[in-house]
Design a protein around this motif. Structure first.
Motif, short mmCIF file in Angstrom:
data_model
loop_
_atom_site.label_atom_id
_atom_site.label_comp_id
_atom_site.label_asym_id
_atom_site.label_seq_id
_atom_site.Cartn_x
_atom_site.Cartn_y
_atom_site.Cartn_z
N SER A 424 -23.65 24.88 50.06
CA SER A 424 -24.76 25.64 49.49
C SER A 424 -26.08 24.93 49.77
O SER A 424 -26.12 23.80 50.28
N SER A 425 -27.18 25.59 49.42
CA SER A 425 -28.51 25.04 49.68
C SER A 425 -28.80 23.79 48.87
O SER A 425 -29.73 23.04 49.19
N ALA A 426 -28.04 23.54 47.80
CA ALA A 426 -28.27 22.35 46.99
C ALA A 426 -27.76 21.09 47.68
O ALA A 426 -28.06 19.98 47.24
N ILE A 427 -27.01 21.27 48.77
CA ILE A 427 -26.41 20.13 49.47
C ILE A 427 -27.03 20.00 50.85
O ILE A 427 -27.10 20.97 51.60
N PRO A 469 -27.51 22.31 40.53
CA PRO A 469 -27.73 23.75 40.33
C PRO A 469 -27.84 24.09 38.85
O PRO A 469 -27.24 23.42 37.99
N ALA A 470 -28.61 25.12 38.56
CA ALA A 470 -28.76 25.55 37.17
C ALA A 470 -27.44 26.04 36.59
O ALA A 470 -27.16 25.84 35.40
N ASN A 471 -26.61 26.65 37.43
CA ASN A 471 -25.31 27.13 37.00
C ASN A 471 -24.31 25.98 37.03
O ASN A 471 -24.02 25.42 38.09
N ARG A 472 -23.81 25.62 35.85
CA ARG A 472 -22.92 24.47 35.75
C ARG A 472 -21.66 24.65 36.58
O ARG A 472 -21.08 23.66 37.08
N MET A 496 -20.44 17.12 41.69
CA MET A 496 -21.78 16.54 41.46
C MET A 496 -21.80 15.86 40.10
O MET A 496 -21.43 16.46 39.09
N LEU A 497 -22.24 14.60 40.09
CA LEU A 497 -22.34 13.85 38.84
C LEU A 497 -23.70 14.14 38.24
O LEU A 497 -24.69 13.45 38.50
N CYS A 498 -23.76 15.20 37.44
CA CYS A 498 -25.04 15.69 36.93
C CYS A 498 -25.28 15.41 35.46
O CYS A 498 -26.42 15.54 34.99
#
Length: 851
Positions: A424-427, A469-472, A496-498
Motif C-alpha cells: 500500500s501507499s503507506a509502505i 494508517p488511520a484504519n487499525r 506495523m509497530l504503531c
C-alpha cells in the motif's frame, strides 16, 4: 451560554488530553535535536525512530527518550516498564533455487505435474503431447524438476515507523520454463490478409516456440468492437453481414483454449471469419480484459510465463469512449463469457481504462506484446510506458513477420528482470542490486537486463513504513515482491509497530479511574488520559472550578496560541494551566519561560563553544560581551583591524570596502574589485594575452609586429618583464598571499610554442614572466625519409633478385648433375635405342646353298 461553555469545555479537554501531533515543526524546533522529548504518549513515542518509552507509574523523568543518548533515564526506568520494540525479521519459507529442466529418474516422459502447472478441464492440457511429442524423446525415463526462481518465498517482518529494514533475496532465470501464449487478433475486414498469413505460419510459430521451451501452450481469440452505434452499423442488414463475406459483428470471442495440442490452431485461425465496424479504433481493451480475467475459461496455467499477443492495425477505445454509444456503466473488471466464448457485456459496460489494463495484467503476471502495424507503432510504444511489462513490435502489413516478432519480444521479456510490489501507499520500498556487474557494486535499481539461463541476481529490498494508517486493520499487511510477468513472488507478512500493548484494556498498565489519575482518568502506559472536564498531569485540575474562579487564564493555559497542540513547548508539564519546566541533567542548563520556550543552551556555537565564549545564551539568542558582536559573538566589536597601518584619517578599508567581523570585504565595480587586506589596491584594467603577445614577441624572442628595438620599447612600457627557464602558474610572493596568474600561449609558423604568464604584484604593478626559449617540435626531413624509403625498397628488390638468381643457379646445377649421373649409368649406347625395331624383316633359308 451553555453552548459557549460546552465549546470551551471541549476545547480545554482536547487541549489537556495527552495527545500530541508529532508532525508539528514548532515542537521539533523547540526541543533541539532530540525528537523524543515532545512525545507524550507511548504510541507517539514508538512511532518516532529510535525512541523508547518508560511506562513506570509516577516516573519523574521524560518518559520518551533516546536510550543511547539519555543513558541516565534508561538506567532509572525499570526494565519491565521499558517499552522499546525492536524490528523483527524471520524467514518462513525458503526453498532452494532451481533452474528446472529434467533430471534422471522418475516416471514422466516429458509430462508436467498438475500441481505445479495447474489443473485443466481436458486432457489436452494436462499432458505434454501433440505437436511437441518429438521434443521429449530425449527425456524418457526422466522427471521434470520444478523451477524455483525466487528465494526466499515468504518472510515475516515487524517494523517500526520510519525505520527502514533491508531484505535480501535472489532470482534465478530458469531453463525450459513453460510458456502460455494467447493470440488475440483484430478480425475486422482490414485484417483479412493477416489472418490468412497467421494460419499459414502457425506451424512455424509452434516450431519456433518449441525451440524456446518444450512445454508450450497456445490459444486464440478475436475481437471487433461493441455492437452499438457509432462503433458498428446497427442497420438490420449490416448486423447480419456488415461487409461482403463477413460474419455478424461482435465484441470479443474466445476461440481456442490454451493447449499444448497446438495442431488445431492453424485450422481455427483459417476458419475464423472477419467482420466489420464503422470507426477506426477497435474494442481491443474489452478483449484484453476478458482474456486476462477469465483464467479458467482461457486456460492460463499457474506457474508459466504468460504472453498475450495483441495483433491489430488500428488504435483502441478506452474508458469514457463508451459514452458515445450511451454506455455509462464503468467496466467492472470481471469475467463475462458465455458458453460459446462470446463477451456478453460488450454493450452493457464501458471500455476498461489504461490503468485497469495495467493493474489486471500485473496482478495476473501477464506480459502483453503489442504487435501493430507501422502507422500505429508510435502510439503503442507510448502505451508501454503506462502498461508495465508490455512491449511493442512493428507488424508487417500482412503479418508475415509475426513469428520473428514474437520470438524477439519473448527474448526481450525473458532476458529483462524488473521488480514490482503490491504494498500500500503507506509502505515505501526501494530496490538495490549489482545486477550482472562483476564488481558487485550496489546501485538503486529495480531492473536488470542481459540475463541468461542460470543467471542469478541478488536484490535488496529496503522496506520502510512512512506512517501508520488511520484504519487499525491495515497495520498488518501481506504483500508480494515479484518480477514483472513472472508468477513467483516473495511474500512479506508485515506488522506495523504503531502502538503499545499497555494502551489497551486487559494489560496490567491499563487502569480506568486510576488513583494515579486522581480517580478521574485512565492510566495508560504510566500517563493519565483524563476524563471530560479534567486536565493536568494527574487529572487533578477541574476545568469547571477553574472557570468559576473568574480567571480568564484558561484562554492560553500552557500554550502560547492555538497554532500548536504541544503543552509547555514539549519541555515541561502543564499543571492546572501553569507550565512546570523540565530539569536538565546539567544543572547549568536551564529551561524557563511562561511556556518553557526559553533556555540557555540552544544558542549558536563557534568551534563547539556556546556563543564563542564571549557572551551568554538568553532564550535562544547570544547576548555578547561589550567587545564582541555577531550571532555567535565571534566578531570583535572594534573596527581597528579594518584600518590600514599608517592611516591617520581612520577610514575603514581604505574607503573601498565594508568592515565585517573585523575583516574588510572589498567593493566590486562591475566585474572588477578592490583587493588587498585593507582594500588598498585599486581595480586594474583587464589585460588579455592578445594585448601582450606583440610586446613579448619582440622583447623576448625578437619576432612579431614591432620590427626594431626602438619601436618595441616605445610600445611596451605597461609591465615589468622577467625571463625564466620554466613557467609555474600560481606561485606565492613575499607577502604570503596567493596571486592569480594567467597563462598565455601562442605558436609561430614553425609550430614553436611560446609561453608566458602575467599577474599583478603587491603594489598592483603588472609583472610578465616569459619562458626564455620556445618549445619547438623536432624537425623532420621529409625528402630524406622519402629517398631513404625508396632506396630501401630498391635494395630489398635487388637483394630478392640476387637471392632468386642464386637459388635458380643452384637448382639448375643440381638437375644437370643428376642427368649426367643417369647418363653414365645407362646399359646401352646413347646412339641406339634398345626398344627400336626396323620396319623390314629379314629371313634366311637354311637349305639355300647359294646356287
Amino acid at each position: 451560554m451553555f453552548g459557549s461553555l460546552g465549546w470551551v469545555v471541549m476545547l480545554l479537554s482536547a487541549t489537556f488530553m495527552v495527545t500530541v501531533n508529532s508532525s508539528q515543526p514548532s515542537s521539533e524546533r523547540l526541543t533541539g535535536m532530540n525528537p523524543c522529548i515532545s512525545k507524550q504518549t507511548c504510541h507517539e513515542c514508538i512511532q518516532t525512530p529510535h525512541c523508547a518509552w518508560c511506562a513506570a507509574p509516577n516516573f519523574k523523568e521524560n518518559r520518551c527518550f533516546l536510550p543511547n543518548v539519555n543513558t541516565r533515564i534508561y538506567a532509572l526506568c525499570p526494565e519491565e516498564y521499558n517499552w522499546n520494540p525492536d524490528n523483527f525479521f524471520s524467514v518462513k519459507r525458503n526453498s532452494e533455487l532451481t533452474k528446472g529442466g529434467y533430471i534422471a529418474g522418475g516416471g514422466s516422459s516429458g509430462g508436467y505435474e498438475s500441481s505445479e502447472y495447474g489443473e485443466y478441464s481436458n486432457s489436452s492440457r494436462s499432458t505434454y503431447s501433440g505437436t511437441h511429442s518429438s521434443s521429449s524423446s530425449g527425456t524418457a525415463g526422466a522427471r521434470r524438476q520444478p523451477a524455483v526462481q525466487i528465494s526466499p518465498q515468504e518472510v515475516t517482518l515487524k517494523l517500526r515507523i520510519n525505520e527502514a529494514h533491508r531484505i535480501s533475496f535472489k532470482y534465478l532465470l530458469a531453463e525450459d520454463y513453460p510458456v502460455d501464449l494467447y493470440y488475440l487478433m483484430d478480425l475486422s475486414k482490414s485484417m483479412e490478409d493477416d489472418k490468412t498469413k497467421l494460419s499459414d505460419l502457425a506451424e512455424l510459430l509452434v516450431e519456433s516456440m518449441s525451440k524456446i521451451t518444450s512445454n508450450f501452450s497456445l490459444g486464440f481469440g478475436s475481437f471487433v468492437d461493441k455492437v452499438v452505434m457509432p462503433y458498428v452499423s446497427t442497420v438490420p442488414k449490416a448486423l447480419l453481414e456488415p461487409c461482403p463475406n463477413c460474419t455478424a459483428p461482435y465484441g470479443y470471442k474466445h476461440v481456442m483454449d490454451l493447449s499444448t495440442n497446438t495442431s488445431q490452431f492453424a485450422d481455427l485461425v483459417r476458419n475464423a471469419s472477419v467482420s466489420g465496424n464503422l470507426d477506426a479504433p477497435e474494442g481491443g481493451f474489452d478483449a484484453i480484459m476478458q482474456a486476462i480475467v477469465c483464467l479458467n475459461q482461457i486456460g492460463w496455467r499457474h506457474k508459466t510465463r504468460r504472453l498475450l499477443v495483441f495483433s491489430t492495425n488500428a488504435g483502441f477505445h478506452y474508458a469514457g469512449d463508451g459514452k458515445l454509444g450511451g454506455i455509462v456503466k464503468p467496466n467492472d473488471g470481471s469475467c463475462h463469457l458465455d458458453n460459446n466464448g462470446f463477451y456478453t457485456h460488450s454493450s452493457k459496460q464501458d471500455y476498461p481504462s489504461i490503468s485497469q489494463i495495467n493493474r489486471i495484467a500485473n496482478d495476473n503476471k501477464i506480459n502483453i506484446i503489442w504487435a501493430v502495424t507501422e502507422e500505429q507503432i508510435s502510439i503503442y510504444k507510448r502505451l508501454t510506458e503506462h502498461v508495465q511489462g508490455s512491449y511493442a513490435g512493428k507488424l508487417s502489413n500482412d503479418s508475415s513477420n509475426i513469428v520473428d516478432l514474437i520470438r524477439e519480444q519473448y527474448n526481450a521479456i525473458s532476458t529483462s528482470l524488473q521488480m514490482q510490489h503490491t504494498a500500500s501507499s503507506a509502505i515505501k520500498i526501494r530496490y538495490f542490486s549489482s545486477c550482472l556487474d562483476p564488481s558487485d557494486t550496489l546501485v538503486e535499481t529495480s531492473k536488470c537486463d542481459g540475463l541468461k539461463v542460470g543467471s542469478k541476481i541478488t536484490f535488496i529490498a529496503e522496506i520502510e513504513v512512512n506512517a501508520c494508517p488511520a484504519n487499525r486493520s491495515e497495520w498488518k499487511q501481506r504483500f508480494n515482491i515479484s518480477p514483472v510477468g513472472v508468477n513467483e513472488a516473495l511474500t512479506v507478512n508485515l506488522e506495523m509497530l504503531c502502538d503499545c500493548e499497555c494502551e489497551h484494556k486487559g494489560h496490567p498498565l491499563y487502569e480506568e479511574n486510576s488513583s494515579n489519575c486522581s480517580g478521574t482518568g485512565t492510566l495508560k502506559c504510566g500517563v493519565c488520559e483524563c476524563n471530560d472536564n479534567f486536565f493536568g498531569k494527574n487529572c487533578e485540575c477541574n476545568i469547571q472550578e477553574y472557570m468559576n474562579s473568574g480567571s480568564d487564564k484558561y484562554i492560553n493555559f500552557c500554550r502560547p496560541d492555538n497554532t500548536t497542540v504541544v503543552d509547555c513547548s514539549g519541555r515541561g508539564v502543564c499543571t492546572c494551566g501553569t507550565c512546570d519546566c523540565n530539569k536538565r541533567d546539567n544543572p547549568d542548563e536551564v529551561i524557563e519561560g511562561t511556556y518553557c520556550e526559553c533556555d540557555n543552551f540552544n544558542c549558536a556555537h563557534e568551534d563547539n563553544i556556546l556563543c564563542s565564549g564571549h557572551g551568554k545564551c538568553v532564550c535562544g539568542q547570544c547576548v555578547c560581551d561589550s567587545e564582541w558582536t555577531g550571532s555567535s559573538c565571534n566578531c570583535p566589536s572594534s573596527e581597528s583591524t579594518c584600518i590600514a597601518p599608517g592611516t591617520t584619517n581612520g577610514v575603514l578599508c581604505s574607503g573601498h570596502g565594508d568592515c565585517i567581523c573585523g575583516e574588510c570585504v572589498c567593493y566590486e565595480e562591475g566585474d572588477k574589485r578592490y583587493s588587498g587586506t585593507h582594500c588598498e589596491r585599486p581595480p586594474r584594467q583587464d589585460i588579455s594575452c592578445e594585448e601582450l603577445n606583440s610586446c613579448v614577441q619582440c622583447q623576448v624572442y625578437r619576432i612579431g609586429n614591432y620590427s626594431d628595438t626602438k619601436e618595441c620599447d616605445s610600445h611596451c612600457k605597461k609591465y615589468t618583464l622577467k625571463i625564466v627557464k620554466t613557467n609555474d602558474v600560481n606561485e606565492t610572493i613575499d607577502t604570503n598571499e596567493t596571486i592569480n596568474e594567467q597563462l598565455c600561449i601562442f605558436y609561430d609558423e614553425d609550430d614553436c610554442k611560446y609561453s608566458y604568464v602575467f599577474y599583478p604584484n603587491g603594489t598592483n604593478e603588472l609583472i610578465v614572466r616569459a619562458r626564455e626559449e620556445p618549445e619547438c617540435p623536432i624537425q623532420i626531413y621529409l625528402l630524406g625519409i622519402v629517398l631513404g624509403v625508396i632506396g630501401a625498397i630498391v635494395l630489398i628488390g635487388l637483394a630478392l633478385l640476387l637471392l632468386w638468381k642464386l637459388l635458380t643457379t643452384i637448382h639448375d646445377r643440381r638437375e644437370f648433375a643428376r642427368f649426367e649421373k643417369e647418363r653414365m649409368m645407362a646399359k646401352w649406347d646413347t646412339g641406339e635405342n634398345p626398344i627400336y625395331k626396323q620396319a623390314t624383316s629379314t629371313f634366311k633359308n637354311p637349305t639355300y646353298a647359294g646356287k
